[in-house]
Design a protein around this motif. Sequence first.
Motif, PDB file in Angstrom:
ATOM      1  N   TYR A 196       0.824  -1.209   0.000  1.00 36.76           N
ATOM      2  CA  TYR A 196       0.000   0.000   0.000  1.00 36.76           C
ATOM      3  C   TYR A 196       0.857   1.257   0.000  1.00 36.76           C
ATOM      4  CZ  TYR A 196      -3.596  -3.285   1.509  1.00 36.76           C
ATOM      5  OH  TYR A 196      -4.455  -4.345   1.583  1.00 36.76           O
ATOM      6  N   THR A 254      -7.972  -1.689   1.613  1.00 32.72           N
ATOM      7  CA  THR A 254      -7.571  -3.096   1.654  1.00 32.72           C
ATOM      8  C   THR A 254      -7.735  -3.702   0.270  1.00 32.72           C
ATOM      9  OG1 THR A 254      -8.290  -3.286   3.963  1.00 32.72           O
ATOM     10  CG2 THR A 254      -7.934  -5.328   2.738  1.00 32.72           C
ATOM     11  N   SER A 300      -7.641  -7.138  -2.107  1.00 28.28           N
ATOM     12  CA  SER A 300      -7.822  -8.578  -1.981  1.00 28.28           C
ATOM     13  C   SER A 300      -8.135  -9.149  -3.354  1.00 28.28           C
ATOM     14  CB  SER A 300      -8.944  -8.898  -0.992  1.00 28.28           C
ATOM     15  OG  SER A 300     -10.182  -8.377  -1.444  1.00 28.28           O
TER      16      SER A 300
END
Length: 125
Positions: A58, A67, A69
């Motif tokens: 990040y 986040t 994923s």
Amino acid sequence: QVQLVESGGGLVQPGGSLRLSCASSGFTPAAYTIGWFRQAPGKEREWVSCISRLNTYYADSVKGRFTISRDNAKNTVYLQMNSLKPEDTAVYYCAAVVGLLPRATMGAPGEYHYWGQGTQVTVSS
């Protein structure tokens, strides 16, 4: 033919959340590093995050709020964005490159071979 299609952008108030999706076709996502970038009007394209088969990374500006994923079964990478700020307003792009990138270059747009068309995120009251 490799394709990346982003979705999930929109208008949200400061402090709100959005989840962006990057649906891929024409390649096996698990073998690629997928990155998210953003570009605000008049600014350069900025790296936000990326996910490889080994790890997630990040930018400091989004760490703790965003986040990344992936769902390999759905060939989709997600970017969950929480605690959004007006400065997060930009067009968000996903991009892909085969294999792994060194930490020093994973934020460089030129390292990525494939790009989506982008999705607009606007954070405003």
